[in-house]
Design a protein around this motif. Sequence first.
Motif, short mmCIF file in Angstrom:
data_model
loop_
_atom_site.label_atom_id
_atom_site.label_comp_id
_atom_site.label_asym_id
_atom_site.label_seq_id
_atom_site.Cartn_x
_atom_site.Cartn_y
_atom_site.Cartn_z
N SER A 233 0.83 -1.20 0.00
CA SER A 233 0.00 0.00 0.00
C SER A 233 0.87 1.25 0.00
N VAL A 234 0.29 2.37 -0.43
CA VAL A 234 1.00 3.64 -0.41
C VAL A 234 1.44 3.98 1.01
N ARG A 235 0.57 3.69 1.98
CA ARG A 235 0.88 3.98 3.37
C ARG A 235 2.12 3.21 3.83
N ARG A 236 2.19 1.94 3.46
CA ARG A 236 3.35 1.12 3.86
C ARG A 236 4.63 1.65 3.23
N VAL A 237 4.58 1.97 1.95
CA VAL A 237 5.76 2.49 1.27
C VAL A 237 6.20 3.80 1.88
N ASN A 238 5.25 4.72 2.13
CA ASN A 238 5.58 6.00 2.75
C ASN A 238 6.22 5.81 4.11
N THR A 239 5.67 4.88 4.88
CA THR A 239 6.21 4.62 6.21
C THR A 239 7.67 4.19 6.15
N GLU A 240 7.98 3.28 5.24
CA GLU A 240 9.35 2.79 5.15
C GLU A 240 10.30 3.85 4.60
#
Length: 320
Positions: A233-240
């Motif tokens: 997800s975009v959220r996961r990528v942004n978090t990392e």
Amino acid sequence: MSMVTERPVSTAAGSPARANGTSGSTAPGGWGSVLRAYVMLTKPRIVEQLLITTVPPMMLAARGLPSLWLIAVVLLGGSLAAGAASVINCYIDRDIDQVMRRTKRRPLPSHTVSPRNALVFGLVLAAVSTALMATFTNWPATLLTLGSIAYYDLVYTLWLKRTTTQNTFWGGICGATPVLIGWVAVTGTLSPAAWALFAVVFCWQMPHFYALAIKYSADYARANIPMLPVVASVRRVNTEILLFSWLTVLASLAAWPLAAGVGLIYAVPAGTVGAIFLVEAHLLARRASRGEAVRPMRLFHWSTTYLTILFVAAAVDALV
């Protein structure tokens, strides 16, 4: 960090593309074009980036300028090792390279160089680099050099790259080993400062390569490579991206008190370019979360500039 469902990923190990790729022959052409093709197999830009992270640690370890002979040997051995790893990587990845638009013009997919010749070339480079390091440096540096080649090609390229969304994370180990090789070639041991610089390069690779994967996500999806921006997800990528960007900058600041004699000549640029790096990472994450055009190559290119300035500052501080 949110959990996401990943789609099944084919390793493509037995695909027709791989089978066809084993019988290519060198295309007709002048010696100049053939030579350029072999140079392209070594991925010179990656070699250049690796060398930037090798010499400054040597200077910090020596608290000044090491022997010019040692620098030359480590530079040559490191260049040959990085080139060897890249050539063998091209040999292993020839099946996926020919279906990705970004890589289909490489020497193996374009049949400029045959797979057999590429493999022999890569193995020769690996043998020469290992022999050079063993003869003129020390065994810790030699083992790290050989281990990096083996890890990158046998562990990362053959296995992790094709099977896990954390391929960039685990691949980051070999990407950061030039720091340790440079340091241990000078001292024979590793200090906390060496590990701090290793952490900088290791953590830096996540935002750097995730940005590239965002740009070429369709390519990776076509080749069934589970890069995080392709399957998460975009959220996961942004978090990392944000997590590892912050860890990169924090590790760079931690190197300041850990490296003996390092002062403001390193600390001020580290803090300045680190702040810009974080701003770019947050801008990319914000645009992605809003569904706007993310322009990931801004972060990709700036991250390269960041790492270069940081390590040049370390080298200058060590000399002064």
